[in-house]
Design a protein around this motif. Structure first.
Motif, PDB file in Angstrom:
ATOM      1  N   LYS A  48       0.828  -1.206   0.000  1.00 45.63           N
ATOM      2  CA  LYS A  48       0.000   0.000   0.000  1.00 45.63           C
ATOM      3  C   LYS A  48       0.862   1.257   0.000  1.00 45.63           C
ATOM      4  CE  LYS A  48      -3.947   1.998   2.485  1.00 45.63           C
ATOM      5  NZ  LYS A  48      -4.810   1.847   3.672  1.00 45.63           N
ATOM      6  N   ASP A  49       1.895   1.283   0.810  1.00 46.26           N
ATOM      7  CA  ASP A  49       2.773   2.450   0.867  1.00 46.26           C
ATOM      8  C   ASP A  49       3.491   2.678  -0.467  1.00 46.26           C
ATOM      9  OD1 ASP A  49       2.043   2.920   3.467  1.00 46.26           O
ATOM     10  OD2 ASP A  49       3.851   2.044   4.360  1.00 46.26           O
ATOM     11  N   HIS A  82       1.026   4.031  -2.963  1.00 45.20           N
ATOM     12  CA  HIS A  82       0.764   5.452  -2.723  1.00 45.20           C
ATOM     13  C   HIS A  82       1.829   6.320  -3.397  1.00 45.20           C
ATOM     14  CE1 HIS A  82      -1.985   5.009   1.066  1.00 45.20           C
ATOM     15  NE2 HIS A  82      -2.516   4.517  -0.030  1.00 45.20           N
ATOM     16  N   HIS A  83       3.079   5.903  -3.277  1.00 46.10           N
ATOM     17  CA  HIS A  83       4.148   6.676  -3.912  1.00 46.10           C
ATOM     18  C   HIS A  83       4.002   6.630  -5.427  1.00 46.10           C
ATOM     19  CE1 HIS A  83       7.965   8.732  -4.204  1.00 46.10           C
ATOM     20  NE2 HIS A  83       8.370   7.824  -5.082  1.00 46.10           N
ATOM     21  N   CYS A 101       1.171   6.199  -7.093  1.00 46.58           N
ATOM     22  CA  CYS A 101       0.030   7.066  -7.410  1.00 46.58           C
ATOM     23  C   CYS A 101       0.439   8.532  -7.400  1.00 46.58           C
ATOM     24  CB  CYS A 101      -1.097   6.874  -6.402  1.00 46.58           C
ATOM     25  SG  CYS A 101      -2.015   5.348  -6.581  1.00 46.58           S
ATOM     26  N   LEU A 137      -1.614  14.844  -1.100  1.00 43.84           N
ATOM     27  CA  LEU A 137      -1.566  13.385  -1.016  1.00 43.84           C
ATOM     28  C   LEU A 137      -0.470  12.878  -0.079  1.00 43.84           C
ATOM     29  CD1 LEU A 137      -1.999  12.591  -4.827  1.00 43.84           C
ATOM     30  CD2 LEU A 137      -3.766  12.515  -3.058  1.00 43.84           C
ATOM     31  N   ASP A 176      -2.993   8.000   4.600  1.00 46.95           N
ATOM     32  CA  ASP A 176      -2.994   6.557   4.824  1.00 46.95           C
ATOM     33  C   ASP A 176      -3.948   5.834   3.880  1.00 46.95           C
ATOM     34  OD1 ASP A 176      -2.253   4.166   6.449  1.00 46.95           O
ATOM     35  OD2 ASP A 176      -4.409   4.202   6.946  1.00 46.95           O
ATOM     36  N   ASP A 177      -4.919   6.555   3.327  1.00 47.46           N
ATOM     37  CA  ASP A 177      -5.912   5.959   2.434  1.00 47.46           C
ATOM     38  C   ASP A 177      -6.239   6.964   1.344  1.00 47.46           C
ATOM     39  OD1 ASP A 177      -8.099   4.794   1.166  1.00 47.46           O
ATOM     40  OD2 ASP A 177      -8.957   4.008   3.025  1.00 47.46           O
ATOM     41  N   PHE A 178      -5.990   6.575   0.105  1.00 50.36           N
ATOM     42  CA  PHE A 178      -6.239   7.470  -1.029  1.00 50.36           C
ATOM     43  C   PHE A 178      -7.679   7.395  -1.544  1.00 50.36           C
ATOM     44  CE2 PHE A 178      -1.780   8.329  -3.039  1.00 50.36           C
ATOM     45  CZ  PHE A 178      -1.351   8.845  -1.830  1.00 50.36           C
ATOM     46  N   SER A 232      -9.376  10.685  -1.924  1.00 51.36           N
ATOM     47  CA  SER A 232      -8.584  11.762  -2.524  1.00 51.36           C
ATOM     48  C   SER A 232      -9.278  12.377  -3.729  1.00 51.36           C
ATOM     49  CB  SER A 232      -7.212  11.233  -2.949  1.00 51.36           C
ATOM     50  OG  SER A 232      -6.522  10.697  -1.844  1.00 51.36           O
ATOM     51  N   GLY A 238      -9.212   0.730   0.213  1.00 52.05           N
ATOM     52  CA  GLY A 238      -7.908   0.861   0.854  1.00 52.05           C
ATOM     53  C   GLY A 238      -7.632  -0.151   1.939  1.00 52.05           C
ATOM     54  N   TYR A 256      -4.147  -1.558  -4.586  1.00 51.07           N
ATOM     55  CA  TYR A 256      -2.852  -1.733  -5.246  1.00 51.07           C
ATOM     56  C   TYR A 256      -2.839  -2.954  -6.164  1.00 51.07           C
ATOM     57  CZ  TYR A 256      -2.278  -4.660  -1.021  1.00 51.07           C
ATOM     58  OH  TYR A 256      -2.456  -5.570  -0.005  1.00 51.07           O
TER      59      TYR A 256
END
Length: 440
Positions: free
Chosen positions: A164-165, A168-169, A171, A304, A308-310, A313, A395, A419
């Motif tokens: 997930k982390d 996020h990067h 995204c 962003l 912790d959760d997109f 967004s 998420g 993801y």
């Protein structure tokens, strides 16, 4: 005896890596010839003759290559859209010089094709190249163990937060090759902003350059300045973006941008069963080439950071966009875009974010963070469906649960971490082949 091959045209927007991919592939050939039709010195071969034998002999001679090794030679014609006559001649490479391996690439072929007297339909093959998806991003970073976990079905709970982390990067920065290269080199977001700016100006400049007239240029500029603010929303062409432009004018420009894959039009289907035919009478949604570019245009990169959760967004629009981008990236031989579903009943609206066909079943997929009981449009789809399978992309962690619609109809819901967009097909197959609801 070598089998004749059709010339291959690689299609895709500028800066997605078409030239780099072909040059890497060319290393497998004994002889390789690179032409770039933005250079007048390379265009001259096609300008001087219409005969492909004469053209190829001249090219081989200029490059000091032996034409006896033609079957071990790759001819790469880059930026072929700059000289439409070369596109037309591709058919004769196939018909008269089938042993020569020919690849062409261009970022705005659809615009140039209007100037081609006879496009070589049936004489060429196509591949579509998109920005890096999440799997390709992890591959470029050398994260082999993480990739293994991403491809393990079902994903293990211990891998969830790491994946997930990283997603996020991904995204945050998107998948444009130049951005990925700088990210791997350790460049930080502030240093990438000028690259996004340069890329977007290039796309916008090209789109305006190829507009057919002054009105078309003005409409193109307007759409490029407004379209990002309408992602994951159904749009109307008439007066788009508070303009005075007519539906036909806006539609024509959007279709050109779609063909150039800068901004694509996603049309819904109204079908519960196969085939999933897009309904072009319904309002479409917009899909940008790349989420990193989209974040730049919207100015939301800083918003962003640290989330912790997109899922929520940009009003819940970012994750649906990246999921569609992921799905488009793995359809390299067709321009058949993923579809969403709308209910075809007046005054009773319902919309499901995404529908996918697996084992002949049309699976409804919602992309949001809400609880299973709040997925009302998905429930409407299930009530009319001939199977009990549905998916929520969100998420949270992976799970499969038995639940019911608001009307009490039981169904199976697969909760899929966002993801896993590139792995969606594999998970759907796992879902329908390994899980049953007792009522069916």
């Amino acid at each position: 005896m070598d089998q004749p091959r059709k010339p291959l045209i690689i299609r895709g927007a500028r800066q997605v890596g078409k030239t780099t991919v072909v040059k890497e592939f060319a290393k497998t050939y004994k002889q390789k010839i690179f032409l770039n039709l933005e250079k007048s010195s390379d265009c001259v071969f096609f300008f001087n003759s219409d005969d492909v034998h004469t053209i190829v002999n001249a090219i081989f001679l200029k490059n000091e290559l032996d034409s006896k090794d033609i079957s071990e030679t790759l001819l790469f014609i880059d930026e072929i859209q700059e000289y439409p006559k070369a596109i037309q001649l591709l058919r004769y490479f196939y018909e008269e010089l089938p042993k020569l391996h020919v690849i062409a690439a261009g970022s705005l072929l659809e615009f140039a094709s209007k100037e081609v007297a006879s496009f070589p339909v049936g004489r060429v093959e196509f591949l579509y190249l998109s920005p890096f998806n999440f799997v390709e991003y992890l591959t470029a970073k050398g994260y082999d163990n993480t990739l293994h976990q991403l491809r393990t079905i079902p994903v293990k709970p211990f891998a969830h937060h790491v994946l997930k982390d990283l997603f996020h990067h991904y995204c945050l920065i998107g998948g444009m090759p130049e951005i990925i290269k700088l990210d791997i080199a350790g460049k930080k977001l502030p240093e990438l902003i000028k690259i996004y700016d340069s890329l977007w100006k290039t796309f916008a400049g090209d789109a305006v350059k190829y507009a057919p007239n002054g009105v078309g240029k003005n409409i193109t500029k307007h759409l490029l300045s407004k379209a990002a603010f309408f992602i994951d929303r159904r749009i109307k062409f008439q007066n788009f973006g508070e303009s005075n432009y007519k539906s036909r004018e806006v539609g024509e420009v959007f279709r050109r941008l779609d063909q150039a894959q800068i901004i694509q039009l996603l049309y819904p289907t109204t079908n519960h069963q196969t085939p999933l035919v897009p309904n072009f009478k319904k309002s479409p949604k917009l899909q940008f080439l790349d989420t990193g570019l989209l974040n730049f245009i919207l100015g939301i990169h800083s918003d962003l950071l640290g989330l912790d959760d997109f899922s929520g967004s940009y009003k819940g629009s970012l994750i649906p966009h990246i999921i569609f981008q992921e799905l488009i990236s793995i359809q390299n031989r067709t321009n058949d875009l993923p579809k969403f579903w709308v209910r075809d009943v007046k005054y009773q609206s319902a919309e499901v974010d995404l529908v996918q066909v697996i084992d002949g079943k049309v699976i409804p997929i919602e992309i949001k963070s809400g609880s299973a009981g709040k997925l009302r449009s998905l429930h409407q789809f299930i009530l009319q469906s001939n199977h009990p399978y549905a998916v929520r992309i969100y998420g949270g962690e992976f799970s499969i649960q038995e639940t019911k619609t608001v009307n009490g109809k039981p169904f199976l819901l697969m909760n899929l971490p966002y993801y896993l967009g590139t792995q969606l097909k594999e998970y759907l197959l796992y879902f329908v082949r390994n899980h049953r609801l007792h009522a069916y």
